[in-house]
Design a protein around this motif. Structure first.
Motif, mmCIF file in Angstrom:
data_model
loop_
_atom_site.group_PDB
_atom_site.id
_atom_site.type_symbol
_atom_site.label_atom_id
_atom_site.label_comp_id
_atom_site.label_asym_id
_atom_site.label_seq_id
_atom_site.Cartn_x
_atom_site.Cartn_y
_atom_site.Cartn_z
ATOM 1 N N LYS A 55 36.102 39.069 43.889
ATOM 2 C CA LYS A 55 36.840 39.925 44.816
ATOM 3 C C LYS A 55 38.289 39.474 44.936
ATOM 4 C CE LYS A 55 32.958 41.393 47.723
ATOM 5 N NZ LYS A 55 32.363 41.346 49.092
ATOM 6 N N LYS A 56 38.495 38.172 44.942
ATOM 7 C CA LYS A 56 39.855 37.629 45.024
ATOM 8 C C LYS A 56 40.664 38.022 43.784
ATOM 9 C CE LYS A 56 42.386 33.277 45.532
ATOM 10 N NZ LYS A 56 42.266 31.797 45.684
ATOM 11 N N VAL A 57 40.019 37.919 42.628
ATOM 12 C CA VAL A 57 40.684 38.304 41.375
ATOM 13 C C VAL A 57 41.002 39.792 41.390
ATOM 14 C CG1 VAL A 57 40.378 38.562 38.886
ATOM 15 C CG2 VAL A 57 39.652 36.448 40.014
ATOM 16 N N LEU A 58 40.055 40.612 41.830
ATOM 17 C CA LEU A 58 40.252 42.058 41.857
ATOM 18 C C LEU A 58 41.360 42.461 42.834
ATOM 19 C CD1 LEU A 58 36.530 43.239 41.694
ATOM 20 C CD2 LEU A 58 38.285 43.626 39.954
ATOM 21 N N ARG A 59 41.460 41.765 43.964
ATOM 22 C CA ARG A 59 42.547 42.052 44.911
ATOM 23 C C ARG A 59 43.900 41.791 44.272
ATOM 24 N NH1 ARG A 59 39.197 39.797 48.969
ATOM 25 N NH2 ARG A 59 40.221 37.765 48.699
ATOM 26 N N ILE A 109 42.239 36.924 33.364
ATOM 27 C CA ILE A 109 42.305 36.039 32.191
ATOM 28 C C ILE A 109 42.346 34.581 32.629
ATOM 29 C CG2 ILE A 109 43.720 35.362 30.210
ATOM 30 C CD1 ILE A 109 44.599 38.295 30.014
ATOM 31 N N GLU A 110 43.156 34.291 33.646
ATOM 32 C CA GLU A 110 43.261 32.914 34.132
ATOM 33 C C GLU A 110 41.943 32.421 34.701
ATOM 34 O OE1 GLU A 110 45.737 30.756 33.926
ATOM 35 O OE2 GLU A 110 47.053 32.155 32.864
ATOM 36 N N SER A 111 41.188 33.307 35.365
ATOM 37 C CA SER A 111 39.908 32.917 35.955
ATOM 38 C C SER A 111 38.831 32.716 34.893
ATOM 39 C CB SER A 111 39.463 33.995 36.950
ATOM 40 O OG SER A 111 38.173 33.732 37.441
ATOM 41 N N ILE A 155 40.734 51.006 33.760
ATOM 42 C CA ILE A 155 40.638 50.353 32.449
ATOM 43 C C ILE A 155 40.807 48.849 32.591
ATOM 44 C CG2 ILE A 155 41.659 50.237 30.135
ATOM 45 C CD1 ILE A 155 42.461 53.168 30.461
ATOM 46 N N ALA A 156 41.659 48.418 33.527
ATOM 47 C CA ALA A 156 41.834 46.983 33.769
ATOM 48 C C ALA A 156 40.547 46.372 34.330
ATOM 49 C CB ALA A 156 42.992 46.751 34.734
ATOM 50 N N TYR A 187 38.276 43.589 32.527
ATOM 51 C CA TYR A 187 37.874 42.354 33.199
ATOM 52 C C TYR A 187 36.387 42.106 32.970
ATOM 53 C CZ TYR A 187 37.077 39.156 37.203
ATOM 54 O OH TYR A 187 36.724 38.092 38.007
ATOM 55 N N ALA A 188 35.577 43.144 33.141
ATOM 56 C CA ALA A 188 34.131 43.010 32.928
ATOM 57 C C ALA A 188 33.820 42.664 31.476
ATOM 58 C CB ALA A 188 33.437 44.313 33.328
#
Length: 272
Positions: A11-15, A46-48, A78-79, A83-84
């Motif tokens: 969730k943090k990454v998605l925010r 990418i960093e995560s 698409i982003a 990510y998935a």
């Protein structure tokens, strides 16, 4: 890839990706279009995912620096999907970099056509029509309504599309295309956009003639004659004339100055 539960870290990454998705056109160029903006949006993911894999991280950054261009709203979907897929690639190896690129390329065109019709050619025209109506009466509320209807709506759509793209994964693609929803929505929003353009021409474009001809003591008002033939004939003629000139290569700025000069000249000799 089935629907997955989203963890607090995800969730943090998605925010972070959501806020970055508003910088779609950062470092936009005519070679790779939105590649820099898309990579910037993907950076938290990418960093995560590749925090302990420098080579994998490098490959991911290079992968998303390929040519990319679509509407700013579905870019978030698409982003999220990318990510998935990146996570699937890293954790299970069930997908490779070439597949990620292929899916991105395959989605660019259809999503651009659909969302350009929905937002740029549809909702933008509606919001602008409402906003101009208020502003033409000196009401600043028109500006706020345009921002709310067009800008905020896009932002909300990006948020849900980003999360849907990630949580649904590649199964979301099958849901949209197999149902025929993409084709139906594209056609519907195109018709809506054209309808609104026609309505705006009738309401916003005005060519007020002040030309009266006297024949044997009788006054003939040219504007009334034209309205009896076809109401708004001059307005439609002006719009189609400008469109034809733009297609022939005339710059819009030149046309603006041309209309200004024509209006001043017409007012000077009493036609307008």
């Amino acid at each position: 890839m089935s629907t997955t539960a989203i963890t607090p870290e995800e969730k943090k990454v998605l925010r972070s990706m959501f806020w970055r998705s508003h910088l779609t056109f950062i470092a936009f160029n005519m070679v790779k279009m939105q590649a820099n903006g898309f990579t910037h949006t993907m950076q938290p993911a990418i960093e995560s995912i590749y925090k302990d894999d420098p080579e994998g991280k490098k490959e991911a950054y290079l992968r998303h620096q390929n040519f990319f261009n679509t509407n700013a709203v579905p870019l978030a979907f698409i982003a999220g999907l990318s990510y998935a897929m990146e996570k699937e690639k890293k954790e299970k190896g069930a997908i490779d970099g070439a597949t990620i690129n292929s899916i991105k390329v395959g989605l660019m065109g259809p999503t651009a056509g659909m969302f350009d019709s929905l937002f740029f050619n549809g909702l933008r025209i509606i919001a602008a029509g409402i906003g101009i109506g208020f502003n033409s009466q000196g009401n600043f509320l028109g500006t706020l309504l345009f921002i709310l209807l067009y800008g905020v709506t896009q932002s909300i759509s990006k948020y849900f599309l980003l999360n849907w793209g990630y949580s649904a994964g590649t199964s979301a693609i099958d849901q949209v295309f197999s149902s025929g929803m993409m084709k139906a929505l594209t056609r519907a929003t195109s018709i809506l956009g054209l309808t609104m353009v026609g309505a705006m021409v009738a309401q916003m474009v005005s060519v007020p003639l002040n030309w009266t001809i006297t024949i044997s003591g009788a006054k003939l008002v040219i504007q009334d004659v034209l309205n009896n033939i076809f109401p708004g004939l001059l307005s439609i003629g002006l719009v189609f004339g400008l469109v034809a000139m733009i297609k022939k290569g005339w710059r819009p700025l030149y046309l603006v100055f041309g209309i200004l000069a024509l209006g001043l000249l017409g007012a000077l000799i009493g036609i307008f």
